[in-house]
Design a protein around this motif. Structure first.
Motif, PDB file in Angstrom:
ATOM      1  N   PRO A  16       1.066  15.497   7.843  1.00 28.63           N
ATOM      2  CA  PRO A  16       0.115  14.408   7.607  1.00 28.63           C
ATOM      3  C   PRO A  16      -0.562  14.434   6.233  1.00 28.63           C
ATOM      4  CG  PRO A  16      -0.877  16.044   9.031  1.00 28.63           C
ATOM      5  CD  PRO A  16       0.530  16.493   8.762  1.00 28.63           C
ATOM      6  N   ASP A  17       0.045  15.100   5.254  1.00 23.95           N
ATOM      7  CA  ASP A  17      -0.524  15.168   3.910  1.00 23.95           C
ATOM      8  C   ASP A  17      -0.580  13.762   3.306  1.00 23.95           C
ATOM      9  OD1 ASP A  17      -1.254  15.705   1.312  1.00 23.95           O
ATOM     10  OD2 ASP A  17       0.624  16.701   0.780  1.00 23.95           O
ATOM     11  N   PRO A  18      -1.783  13.242   2.995  1.00 25.21           N
ATOM     12  CA  PRO A  18      -1.929  11.872   2.498  1.00 25.21           C
ATOM     13  C   PRO A  18      -1.100  11.573   1.243  1.00 25.21           C
ATOM     14  CG  PRO A  18      -4.073  12.763   3.056  1.00 25.21           C
ATOM     15  CD  PRO A  18      -3.084  13.885   3.163  1.00 25.21           C
ATOM     16  N   GLU A  19      -1.075  12.476   0.299  1.00 30.56           N
ATOM     17  CA  GLU A  19      -0.339  12.222  -0.940  1.00 30.56           C
ATOM     18  C   GLU A  19       1.163  12.150  -0.694  1.00 30.56           C
ATOM     19  OE1 GLU A  19      -1.386  11.237  -3.938  1.00 30.56           O
ATOM     20  OE2 GLU A  19      -3.321  11.151  -2.905  1.00 30.56           O
ATOM     21  N   ARG A  20       1.662  13.082   0.095  1.00 30.68           N
ATOM     22  CA  ARG A  20       3.100  13.102   0.372  1.00 30.68           C
ATOM     23  C   ARG A  20       3.507  11.950   1.282  1.00 30.68           C
ATOM     24  NH1 ARG A  20       4.705  19.024   2.033  1.00 30.68           N
ATOM     25  NH2 ARG A  20       6.761  18.453   1.284  1.00 30.68           N
ATOM     26  N   ALA A  21       2.639  11.562   2.208  1.00 27.30           N
ATOM     27  CA  ALA A  21       2.972  10.501   3.164  1.00 27.30           C
ATOM     28  C   ALA A  21       3.280   9.184   2.459  1.00 27.30           C
ATOM     29  CB  ALA A  21       1.823  10.309   4.157  1.00 27.30           C
ATOM     30  N   ARG A  22       2.573   8.894   1.400  1.00 24.72           N
ATOM     31  CA  ARG A  22       2.756   7.622   0.682  1.00 24.72           C
ATOM     32  C   ARG A  22       4.168   7.450   0.122  1.00 24.72           C
ATOM     33  NH1 ARG A  22      -2.520   9.181  -0.543  1.00 24.72           N
ATOM     34  NH2 ARG A  22      -4.071   7.657   0.093  1.00 24.72           N
ATOM     35  N   GLY A  23       4.893   8.529  -0.037  1.00 23.67           N
ATOM     36  CA  GLY A  23       6.237   8.462  -0.604  1.00 23.67           C
ATOM     37  C   GLY A  23       7.333   8.171   0.414  1.00 23.67           C
ATOM     38  N   PHE A  24       6.997   8.093   1.680  1.00 22.22           N
ATOM     39  CA  PHE A  24       8.006   7.867   2.715  1.00 22.22           C
ATOM     40  C   PHE A  24       8.144   6.380   3.014  1.00 22.22           C
ATOM     41  CE2 PHE A  24       7.044  12.279   3.205  1.00 22.22           C
ATOM     42  CZ  PHE A  24       8.250  12.851   3.596  1.00 22.22           C
ATOM     43  N   SER A  25       9.386   5.939   3.177  1.00 21.17           N
ATOM     44  CA  SER A  25       9.655   4.513   3.386  1.00 21.17           C
ATOM     45  C   SER A  25       8.993   3.980   4.656  1.00 21.17           C
ATOM     46  CB  SER A  25      11.156   4.251   3.415  1.00 21.17           C
ATOM     47  OG  SER A  25      11.802   5.073   4.366  1.00 21.17           O
ATOM     48  N   SER A  26       8.892   4.778   5.701  1.00 19.56           N
ATOM     49  CA  SER A  26       8.261   4.306   6.937  1.00 19.56           C
ATOM     50  C   SER A  26       6.770   4.039   6.717  1.00 19.56           C
ATOM     51  CB  SER A  26       8.458   5.313   8.070  1.00 19.56           C
ATOM     52  OG  SER A  26       7.902   6.566   7.727  1.00 19.56           O
ATOM     53  N   VAL A  27       6.107   4.911   5.986  1.00 16.40           N
ATOM     54  CA  VAL A  27       4.682   4.744   5.693  1.00 16.40           C
ATOM     55  C   VAL A  27       4.473   3.555   4.753  1.00 16.40           C
ATOM     56  CG1 VAL A  27       2.661   5.840   4.640  1.00 16.40           C
ATOM     57  CG2 VAL A  27       4.174   7.174   6.116  1.00 16.40           C
ATOM     58  N   GLN A  28       5.362   3.381   3.804  1.00 18.51           N
ATOM     59  CA  GLN A  28       5.268   2.240   2.885  1.00 18.51           C
ATOM     60  C   GLN A  28       5.416   0.924   3.646  1.00 18.51           C
ATOM     61  OE1 GLN A  28       8.314   3.186   0.034  1.00 18.51           O
ATOM     62  NE2 GLN A  28       7.059   4.754  -0.966  1.00 18.51           N
ATOM     63  N   LEU A  29       6.389   0.873   4.575  1.00 13.84           N
ATOM     64  CA  LEU A  29       6.557  -0.341   5.381  1.00 13.84           C
ATOM     65  C   LEU A  29       5.317  -0.595   6.223  1.00 13.84           C
ATOM     66  CD1 LEU A  29       8.251  -2.706   6.466  1.00 13.84           C
ATOM     67  CD2 LEU A  29       9.167  -1.118   8.185  1.00 13.84           C
ATOM     68  N   PHE A  30       4.808   0.433   6.885  1.00 10.43           N
ATOM     69  CA  PHE A  30       3.604   0.266   7.698  1.00 10.43           C
ATOM     70  C   PHE A  30       2.459  -0.289   6.845  1.00 10.43           C
ATOM     71  CE2 PHE A  30      -0.383   1.309   9.624  1.00 10.43           C
ATOM     72  CZ  PHE A  30      -0.176   1.149  10.974  1.00 10.43           C
ATOM     73  N   THR A  31       2.266   0.281   5.672  1.00 11.67           N
ATOM     74  CA  THR A  31       1.176  -0.137   4.796  1.00 11.67           C
ATOM     75  C   THR A  31       1.327  -1.592   4.370  1.00 11.67           C
ATOM     76  OG1 THR A  31       0.925   2.131   4.002  1.00 11.67           O
ATOM     77  CG2 THR A  31      -0.046   0.392   2.646  1.00 11.67           C
ATOM     78  N   GLU A  32       2.533  -1.966   3.968  1.00 12.50           N
ATOM     79  CA  GLU A  32       2.779  -3.361   3.552  1.00 12.50           C
ATOM     80  C   GLU A  32       2.503  -4.341   4.683  1.00 12.50           C
ATOM     81  OE1 GLU A  32       6.802  -3.487   2.153  1.00 12.50           O
ATOM     82  OE2 GLU A  32       6.389  -2.095   0.505  1.00 12.50           O
ATOM     83  N   ARG A  33       3.004  -4.034   5.880  1.00 14.16           N
ATOM     84  CA  ARG A  33       2.827  -4.943   7.013  1.00 14.16           C
ATOM     85  C   ARG A  33       1.377  -4.941   7.514  1.00 14.16           C
ATOM     86  NH1 ARG A  33       5.586  -8.215   5.584  1.00 14.16           N
ATOM     87  NH2 ARG A  33       5.275  -9.271   7.537  1.00 14.16           N
ATOM     88  N   ALA A  34       0.716  -3.805   7.429  1.00 17.90           N
ATOM     89  CA  ALA A  34      -0.693  -3.742   7.839  1.00 17.90           C
ATOM     90  C   ALA A  34      -1.552  -4.589   6.914  1.00 17.90           C
ATOM     91  CB  ALA A  34      -1.172  -2.297   7.837  1.00 17.90           C
ATOM     92  N   GLN A  35      -1.218  -4.620   5.630  1.00 12.12           N
ATOM     93  CA  GLN A  35      -1.988  -5.424   4.680  1.00 12.12           C
ATOM     94  C   GLN A  35      -1.804  -6.919   4.922  1.00 12.12           C
ATOM     95  OE1 GLN A  35      -0.599  -3.593   1.043  1.00 12.12           O
ATOM     96  NE2 GLN A  35      -2.352  -2.205   0.981  1.00 12.12           N
ATOM     97  N   VAL A  36      -0.683  -7.293   5.509  1.00  9.16           N
ATOM     98  CA  VAL A  36      -0.481  -8.697   5.888  1.00  9.16           C
ATOM     99  C   VAL A  36      -1.365  -9.025   7.086  1.00  9.16           C
ATOM    100  CG1 VAL A  36       1.184 -10.358   6.826  1.00  9.16           C
ATOM    101  CG2 VAL A  36       1.855  -8.836   4.948  1.00  9.16           C
ATOM    102  N   ALA A  37      -1.417  -8.127   8.060  1.00  7.55           N
ATOM    103  CA  ALA A  37      -2.217  -8.348   9.264  1.00  7.55           C
ATOM    104  C   ALA A  37      -3.709  -8.203   9.003  1.00  7.55           C
ATOM    105  CB  ALA A  37      -1.794  -7.368  10.358  1.00  7.55           C
ATOM    106  N   ASN A  38      -4.050  -7.302   8.105  1.00 12.37           N
ATOM    107  CA  ASN A  38      -5.443  -7.004   7.804  1.00 12.37           C
ATOM    108  C   ASN A  38      -5.574  -6.830   6.289  1.00 12.37           C
ATOM    109  OD1 ASN A  38      -8.001  -5.982   7.464  1.00 12.37           O
ATOM    110  ND2 ASN A  38      -7.715  -4.207   8.800  1.00 12.37           N
TER     111      ASN A  38
END
Length: 159
Positions: A16-38
């Motif tokens: 769950p390292d925040p810096e490393r997590a941002r580099g994963f495609s699954s986390v990037q997709l979640f972030t992009e879609r979450a920003q659309v919803a919220n």
């Protein structure tokens, strides 16, 4: 002739390292879609462990991640992860022989179904095909079926 092509999920963080997590495609997709919803959503250090956990629980499945990310309009990432984990535990004990990928989709649907409006909950039935009296030759399209009683008539010995 049938061809089977196994599709892998998106890359998921193991820690769950925040810096490393941002580099994963699954986390990037979640972030992009979450920003659309919220529109106020941002992947901060506080949210990264929960987002990583969500992506792990969903095994990197893009569709399931998009559905989970849409819930950020109503829930925190921690709540989504906790609810998803509970749904997976409950389903796996109730349906022990179900393959894990099917359990993940059932869990995300079980978790998100109550968040839908009453109107949205009727759409899956709009053009569903349901067998009548257990006979696939006698199948029919059931437009706008809103209750199980309209889809499956009372048991009369025909099942």
């Amino acid at each position: 002739e049938e061809w089977v092509f196994h599709l892998e999920g998106l890359r998921i963080p193991k820690w769950p390292d925040p810096e490393r997590a941002r580099g994963f495609s699954s986390v990037q997709l979640f972030t992009e879609r979450a920003q659309v919803a919220n529109p106020h959503f941002s992947l901060g250090d506080a949210e990264a462990p929960s987002v990583s956990r969500i992506c792990q629980l969903l095994d990197g499945s893009p569709l399931a991640i998009e559905i989970a990310a849409a819930q950020t309009a109503l829930l925190s990432c921690r709540e989504i992860a906790n609810d998803l984990e509970s749904a997976l535990e409950g389903l796996s004990s109730y349906l022990p022989a179900t393959p894990p990928d099917q359990l993940r989709f059932r869990a995300i649907m079980v978790q998100s179904w109550p968040m839908l409006s009453e109107e949205a909950r009727t759409h899956p039935y709009d053009f569903s095909k349901f067998p009548c009296h257990g006979n696939t030759q006698n199948s029919r399209w059931t437009p706008r079926a809103r209750s199980w009683s309209r889809i499956f008539p009372a048991r009369t010995g025909h099942f």
